[in-house]
Design a protein around this motif. Sequence first.
Motif, PDB file in Angstrom:
ATOM      1  N   SER A  25       0.727  -1.225   0.163  1.00 32.06           N
ATOM      2  CA  SER A  25      -0.006  -0.108   0.000  1.00 32.06           C
ATOM      3  C   SER A  25       0.819   1.280  -0.013  1.00 32.06           C
ATOM      4  CB  SER A  25      -0.944   0.017   1.420  1.00 32.06           C
ATOM      5  OG  SER A  25      -1.768   1.153   1.366  1.00 32.06           O
ATOM      6  N   PHE A  26       0.308   2.472  -0.133  1.00 28.23           N
ATOM      7  CA  PHE A  26       1.125   3.668   0.028  1.00 28.23           C
ATOM      8  C   PHE A  26       1.605   3.905   1.597  1.00 28.23           C
ATOM      9  CE2 PHE A  26       0.844   8.385   0.136  1.00 28.23           C
ATOM     10  CZ  PHE A  26       2.022   8.776  -0.952  1.00 28.23           C
ATOM     11  N   GLY A  27       2.928   3.659   1.320  1.00 24.33           N
ATOM     12  CA  GLY A  27       3.886   3.668   2.849  1.00 24.33           C
ATOM     13  C   GLY A  27       4.213   2.428   3.332  1.00 24.33           C
ATOM     14  N   ALA A  28       3.817   1.427   2.545  1.00 25.69           N
ATOM     15  CA  ALA A  28       4.266   0.004   2.956  1.00 25.69           C
ATOM     16  C   ALA A  28       4.230  -0.787   1.840  1.00 25.69           C
ATOM     17  CB  ALA A  28       3.244  -0.478   4.030  1.00 25.69           C
ATOM     18  N   VAL A  29       5.500  -1.083   0.957  1.00 22.14           N
ATOM     19  CA  VAL A  29       5.514  -1.764  -0.010  1.00 22.14           C
ATOM     20  C   VAL A  29       6.577  -2.854  -0.037  1.00 22.14           C
ATOM     21  CG1 VAL A  29       6.627  -0.003  -1.212  1.00 22.14           C
ATOM     22  CG2 VAL A  29       5.350  -1.743  -2.628  1.00 22.14           C
ATOM     23  N   ALA A  30       6.398  -4.005  -0.533  1.00 22.27           N
ATOM     24  CA  ALA A  30       7.512  -5.084  -0.882  1.00 22.27           C
ATOM     25  C   ALA A  30       7.604  -5.132  -2.269  1.00 22.27           C
ATOM     26  CB  ALA A  30       7.022  -6.285  -0.181  1.00 22.27           C
ATOM     27  N   GLU A  31       8.793  -5.060  -2.688  1.00 19.14           N
ATOM     28  CA  GLU A  31       9.281  -5.186  -4.258  1.00 19.14           C
ATOM     29  C   GLU A  31       9.855  -6.392  -4.557  1.00 19.14           C
ATOM     30  OE1 GLU A  31      10.438  -1.492  -6.088  1.00 19.14           O
ATOM     31  OE2 GLU A  31       9.934  -0.482  -4.144  1.00 19.14           O
ATOM     32  N   PHE A  32       9.678  -7.172  -5.514  1.00 17.73           N
ATOM     33  CA  PHE A  32      10.246  -8.332  -5.793  1.00 17.73           C
ATOM     34  C   PHE A  32      11.197  -8.248  -7.370  1.00 17.73           C
ATOM     35  CE2 PHE A  32      10.747 -12.174  -8.236  1.00 17.73           C
ATOM     36  CZ  PHE A  32      11.507 -13.224  -7.202  1.00 17.73           C
ATOM     37  N   MET A  33      12.323  -8.644  -7.450  1.00 16.51           N
ATOM     38  CA  MET A  33      12.954  -8.464  -8.730  1.00 16.51           C
ATOM     39  C   MET A  33      14.121  -9.441  -8.706  1.00 16.51           C
ATOM     40  SD  MET A  33      13.555  -5.692  -6.891  1.00 16.51           S
ATOM     41  CE  MET A  33      12.766  -4.324  -7.310  1.00 16.51           C
ATOM     42  N   ARG A  34      14.736  -9.859  -9.621  1.00 15.99           N
ATOM     43  CA  ARG A  34      15.811 -10.694  -9.824  1.00 15.99           C
ATOM     44  C   ARG A  34      16.758 -10.357 -10.764  1.00 15.99           C
ATOM     45  NH1 ARG A  34      14.766 -15.207 -13.290  1.00 15.99           N
ATOM     46  NH2 ARG A  34      12.565 -15.036 -14.273  1.00 15.99           N
ATOM     47  N   VAL A  50       7.592 -17.626  -8.066  1.00 18.01           N
ATOM     48  CA  VAL A  50       9.038 -17.384  -8.308  1.00 18.01           C
ATOM     49  C   VAL A  50       9.720 -17.228  -6.833  1.00 18.01           C
ATOM     50  CG1 VAL A  50      10.691 -15.910  -9.470  1.00 18.01           C
ATOM     51  CG2 VAL A  50       8.550 -16.048 -10.496  1.00 18.01           C
ATOM     52  N   ALA A  51      10.864 -18.216  -6.764  1.00 18.78           N
ATOM     53  CA  ALA A  51      11.822 -17.999  -5.612  1.00 18.78           C
ATOM     54  C   ALA A  51      13.185 -17.886  -5.824  1.00 18.78           C
ATOM     55  CB  ALA A  51      11.245 -19.051  -4.604  1.00 18.78           C
ATOM     56  N   THR A  52      13.920 -17.227  -5.110  1.00 16.61           N
ATOM     57  CA  THR A  52      15.210 -16.842  -5.329  1.00 16.61           C
ATOM     58  C   THR A  52      15.820 -17.040  -3.697  1.00 16.61           C
ATOM     59  OG1 THR A  52      15.641 -14.581  -5.107  1.00 16.61           O
ATOM     60  CG2 THR A  52      15.019 -15.310  -7.197  1.00 16.61           C
ATOM     61  N   ALA A  53      17.115 -17.041  -3.592  1.00 15.05           N
ATOM     62  CA  ALA A  53      17.784 -16.782  -2.248  1.00 15.05           C
ATOM     63  C   ALA A  53      17.317 -15.474  -1.644  1.00 15.05           C
ATOM     64  CB  ALA A  53      19.069 -17.146  -2.488  1.00 15.05           C
ATOM     65  N   ARG A  54      16.892 -14.348  -2.363  1.00 17.90           N
ATOM     66  CA  ARG A  54      16.718 -13.321  -1.815  1.00 17.90           C
ATOM     67  C   ARG A  54      15.387 -12.759  -1.488  1.00 17.90           C
ATOM     68  NH1 ARG A  54      19.620  -9.009  -5.259  1.00 17.90           N
ATOM     69  NH2 ARG A  54      18.837  -9.997  -6.959  1.00 17.90           N
ATOM     70  N   GLY A  55      14.279 -13.526  -2.171  1.00 18.40           N
ATOM     71  CA  GLY A  55      12.985 -13.197  -2.061  1.00 18.40           C
ATOM     72  C   GLY A  55      12.025 -14.121  -2.981  1.00 18.40           C
ATOM     73  N   ALA A  56      10.851 -13.916  -3.037  1.00 17.18           N
ATOM     74  CA  ALA A  56       9.765 -14.910  -3.667  1.00 17.18           C
ATOM     75  C   ALA A  56       8.664 -14.071  -3.849  1.00 17.18           C
ATOM     76  CB  ALA A  56       9.418 -16.177  -2.557  1.00 17.18           C
ATOM     77  N   LEU A  57       7.894 -14.513  -4.886  1.00 15.17           N
ATOM     78  CA  LEU A  57       6.789 -13.992  -5.397  1.00 15.17           C
ATOM     79  C   LEU A  57       5.665 -15.045  -5.232  1.00 15.17           C
ATOM     80  CD1 LEU A  57       5.019 -11.677  -7.194  1.00 15.17           C
ATOM     81  CD2 LEU A  57       6.123 -12.860  -9.005  1.00 15.17           C
ATOM     82  N   ARG A  58       4.322 -14.967  -5.369  1.00 15.49           N
ATOM     83  CA  ARG A  58       3.270 -15.817  -5.507  1.00 15.49           C
ATOM     84  C   ARG A  58       1.958 -14.961  -6.114  1.00 15.49           C
ATOM     85  NH1 ARG A  58       1.852 -19.087  -1.119  1.00 15.49           N
ATOM     86  NH2 ARG A  58       2.794 -20.783  -1.898  1.00 15.49           N
ATOM     87  N   ILE A  59       1.188 -15.398  -7.137  1.00 20.38           N
ATOM     88  CA  ILE A  59       0.169 -14.803  -7.608  1.00 20.38           C
ATOM     89  C   ILE A  59      -0.633 -16.025  -8.153  1.00 20.38           C
ATOM     90  CG2 ILE A  59      -0.780 -13.371  -9.506  1.00 20.38           C
ATOM     91  CD1 ILE A  59       1.531 -11.980  -9.738  1.00 20.38           C
ATOM     92  N   GLY A 192      21.172   3.576   6.353  1.00 23.70           N
ATOM     93  CA  GLY A 192      21.768   2.588   5.112  1.00 23.70           C
ATOM     94  C   GLY A 192      20.968   2.717   3.641  1.00 23.70           C
ATOM     95  N   LYS A 193      21.780   2.100   2.943  1.00 24.43           N
ATOM     96  CA  LYS A 193      21.195   2.062   1.440  1.00 24.43           C
ATOM     97  C   LYS A 193      20.421   0.629   1.162  1.00 24.43           C
ATOM     98  CE  LYS A 193      23.079   1.848  -3.202  1.00 24.43           C
ATOM     99  NZ  LYS A 193      22.334   0.477  -3.825  1.00 24.43           N
ATOM    100  N   THR A 194      19.308   0.942   0.549  1.00 17.72           N
ATOM    101  CA  THR A 194      18.242  -0.076   0.296  1.00 17.72           C
ATOM    102  C   THR A 194      19.110  -0.918  -0.842  1.00 17.72           C
ATOM    103  OG1 THR A 194      16.544   1.402   0.214  1.00 17.72           O
ATOM    104  CG2 THR A 194      16.122  -0.337  -1.270  1.00 17.72           C
ATOM    105  N   PRO A 195      19.010  -2.187  -0.548  1.00 16.82           N
ATOM    106  CA  PRO A 195      19.800  -3.218  -1.356  1.00 16.82           C
ATOM    107  C   PRO A 195      19.275  -3.370  -2.777  1.00 16.82           C
ATOM    108  CG  PRO A 195      18.125  -4.286   0.160  1.00 16.82           C
ATOM    109  CD  PRO A 195      18.252  -2.836   0.647  1.00 16.82           C
ATOM    110  N   ASP A 196      20.016  -3.759  -3.671  1.00 17.41           N
ATOM    111  CA  ASP A 196      19.393  -4.298  -4.860  1.00 17.41           C
ATOM    112  C   ASP A 196      18.586  -5.758  -5.003  1.00 17.41           C
ATOM    113  OD1 ASP A 196      20.778  -2.059  -6.176  1.00 17.41           O
ATOM    114  OD2 ASP A 196      22.667  -3.340  -6.689  1.00 17.41           O
ATOM    115  N   GLY A 197      17.676  -5.825  -5.665  1.00 22.15           N
ATOM    116  CA  GLY A 197      17.023  -7.018  -5.589  1.00 22.15           C
ATOM    117  C   GLY A 197      15.840  -6.617  -4.645  1.00 22.15           C
ATOM    118  N   PRO A 198      15.041  -7.795  -4.029  1.00 22.98           N
ATOM    119  CA  PRO A 198      13.954  -7.535  -3.351  1.00 22.98           C
ATOM    120  C   PRO A 198      14.183  -6.860  -1.915  1.00 22.98           C
ATOM    121  CG  PRO A 198      14.381  -9.885  -4.004  1.00 22.98           C
ATOM    122  CD  PRO A 198      15.510  -9.322  -4.241  1.00 22.98           C
ATOM    123  N   HIS A 199      13.238  -5.927  -1.706  1.00 27.02           N
ATOM    124  CA  HIS A 199      13.372  -5.173  -0.305  1.00 27.02           C
ATOM    125  C   HIS A 199      11.944  -4.694  -0.192  1.00 27.02           C
ATOM    126  CE1 HIS A 199      13.831  -2.340  -3.894  1.00 27.02           C
ATOM    127  NE2 HIS A 199      13.194  -1.478  -3.292  1.00 27.02           N
TER     128      HIS A 199
END
Length: 311
Positions: A25-34, A50-59, A192-199
């Motif tokens: 939602s606006f102000g609370a969001v999870a992002e997935f990329m690989r 989709v699942a990686t060592a850094r995150g996962a997605l389900r739809i 700290g810096k937002t990491p690349d990939g899921p965050h």
Amino acid sequence: MTVPPLAAILRRYASDSEAAWSCGSFGAVAEFMRGADEPADIIAEDVITVATARGALRIAPSADIRPIAYELPRQHPDTWHHGLALCLPLDECRPGGRSSLTELGPDTAAVRPQDRTAIRFDLGLGIAHADICVRTTDPDAVALLRRNLGASLLPPDGLPLLREIAAFSPHRVFACRFGRVEVFQPIPRPGGKTPDGPHTHILPKLLGSRRTHAATLPIPAGLVPCMTLFPPSPIAAGHDGITGFDEKRHEAFQLLWARYGIPELVQQKAAAADALRAGTRLPDDLPPPLDRAGRAVVEVARRQWRQTRGA
């Protein structure tokens, strides 16, 4: 060219490492990329995971999901942003809508089997269409969360507890009625810096607005964007400006725009493109009213004209 059904579109982009996804939602969001070479377990069937060592997605695509395609100008004068918001009517979202820290038990719906015994806790941010949760097997983290069940994590009183939870860097699980994004990467320390990939991002000031989405998104009244697909951008940009334009990516999204864009905006953008082809520098003959969303698509039309025609 015929646009495939929504489920086929989602399966296609789940297999594309250049696509990204969000849930929340606006102000609370999870992002997935690989990454392009990042190992991933992909199941592109009726339920997409989709699942990686850094995150996962389900739809789990359903017939009542309302996709809304949008395009918005970015700060750089030659670029734009696009997405496909996956919306539901607010009264059909059926999330928890909890307003205090709540234990939900083992996360049996976790994408990866090894995560299904971890304990999930809803942070109770009071969001009507998404559950904003953390998940952990760390005994100290579980003890901290259980000691504070029923507490509010909303500002201003909830911020110290939110920081304590973040220090354990639990998995984040942001879920809606038809899908979820899971983030395994550590939470950056303050500053700290937002990491690349899921965050994830939890921004208390934005949560205080009680909005479901940014005001710039052209989402029809009564609908709520629960997840968003971000197809690969046709624009490649570097420190020195635009470094490339991918015509195939552009054309792929234009098919989605024509099928799933707000009809009035699709018409206004088409009118702007017609005016540009006719040599009109500032198209004055666009269908009124030209509100903020209309002005945005006219500006996107100009930018796309420059990229596709070199004008």
